[in-house]
Design a protein around this motif. Structure first.
Motif, PDB file in Angstrom:
ATOM      1  N   SER A  80      41.129  34.263  36.439  1.00  0.00           N
ATOM      2  CA  SER A  80      41.879  35.002  37.059  1.00  0.00           C
ATOM      3  C   SER A  80      41.092  36.097  37.480  1.00  0.00           C
ATOM      4  N   ASP A  81      40.176  36.686  36.537  1.00  0.00           N
ATOM      5  CA  ASP A  81      39.463  38.000  37.008  1.00  0.00           C
ATOM      6  C   ASP A  81      38.331  37.662  37.747  1.00  0.00           C
ATOM      7  N   LEU A  82      37.621  36.626  37.830  1.00  0.00           N
ATOM      8  CA  LEU A  82      36.635  36.242  38.502  1.00  0.00           C
ATOM      9  C   LEU A  82      36.831  35.597  39.829  1.00  0.00           C
ATOM     10  N   THR A  83      35.972  36.335  41.081  1.00  0.00           N
ATOM     11  CA  THR A  83      36.276  35.773  42.160  1.00  0.00           C
ATOM     12  C   THR A  83      34.974  35.145  42.619  1.00  0.00           C
ATOM     13  N   LEU A  84      34.769  34.039  42.806  1.00  0.00           N
ATOM     14  CA  LEU A  84      33.593  33.230  43.343  1.00  0.00           C
ATOM     15  C   LEU A  84      33.727  33.002  44.644  1.00  0.00           C
ATOM     16  N   THR A  85      32.666  33.344  45.612  1.00  0.00           N
ATOM     17  CA  THR A  85      32.293  33.095  46.974  1.00  0.00           C
ATOM     18  C   THR A  85      31.082  32.494  47.161  1.00  0.00           C
ATOM     19  N   PRO A  86      30.965  31.143  47.834  1.00  0.00           N
ATOM     20  CA  PRO A  86      29.756  30.733  48.271  1.00  0.00           C
ATOM     21  C   PRO A  86      29.075  31.811  49.653  1.00  0.00           C
ATOM     22  N   LYS A  87      27.896  31.944  49.224  1.00  0.00           N
ATOM     23  CA  LYS A  87      27.131  32.755  50.391  1.00  0.00           C
ATOM     24  C   LYS A  87      26.013  31.761  50.852  1.00  0.00           C
ATOM     25  N   ILE A  88      26.177  31.614  52.090  1.00  0.00           N
ATOM     26  CA  ILE A  88      25.148  30.448  52.638  1.00  0.00           C
ATOM     27  C   ILE A  88      23.819  31.420  52.949  1.00  0.00           C
ATOM     28  N   THR A  89      22.830  30.697  52.281  1.00  0.00           N
ATOM     29  CA  THR A  89      21.599  31.273  52.590  1.00  0.00           C
ATOM     30  C   THR A  89      20.730  30.639  53.721  1.00  0.00           C
TER      31      THR A  89
END
Length: 173
Positions: A80-89
């Motif tokens: 819950s401490d981590l936020t993972l976000t996909p960054k489109i390259t």
């Protein structure tokens, strides 16, 4: 009085043989001691009779080995401490056939400060790929992480790509 020539020759032979027998006996005793001796260091009887090498060996044998010190680990990050976000390259769409997309996972952390000495292996799952979920990992040390690029295909150009943490494990240092 001098011995005749023959007696001197016999005396030399007897002396040589006798010395040889004494040397052979000494080597036999030393060999037997070397074979039966165990590997335990012997105590030095007296500094006066001990060589410098013996004293050094005795000192090395009596010094205690330093205790292994392990630093107390820092806080353990929670999923819950981590936020993972996909960054489109990179994204290339093919009309109704979907898209080919390259992403990198960006990491946000909102937990207690992590130690630079501790490394965590974070396992995550990417959803939205046409072929099903993609599982990957990265290492997190303090605030640093290294993430490889992920390639996937989507069914449509409007498919939503998401990333979530599935596991966090400490890596022994």
């Amino acid at each position: 009085m001098t011995l005749p020539e023959k007696s001197r020759s016999t005396a030399g032979i007897v002396t040589t043989v006798g010395a040889g027998v004494v040397i052979l006996m000494a080597l036999t005793v030393l060999g037997t001691l070397a074979i039966t001796r165990d590997d335990k260091p012997e105590a030095v009887a007296s500094p006066a009779t001990a060589s410098a090498w013996d004293l050094e060996q005795a000192a090395n044998d009596t010094e205690p080995e330093p205790a292994a010190t392990t630093a107390a680990p820092g806080p353990t990050p929670a999923a819950s401490d981590l936020t993972l976000t996909p960054k489109i390259t990179r994204k290339q769409c093919f009309g109704s056939a979907g898209c080919h997309v390259d992403i990198k996972v960006e990491v946000g952390y909102a937990g207690p400060t992590l130690s630079e000495d501790d490394t965590w292996e974070v396992t995550y799952q990417v959803s939205g790929a046409e072929s099903g979920p993609i599982v990957g990992t990265f290492e997190l040390t303090g605030t640093k992480y290294d993430q490889d690029e992920i390639s996937l295909s989507t069914r449509t150009s409007s498919t939503k790509i998401s990333v979530k943490v599935t596991d966090i494990a400490g890596i022994p240092g």
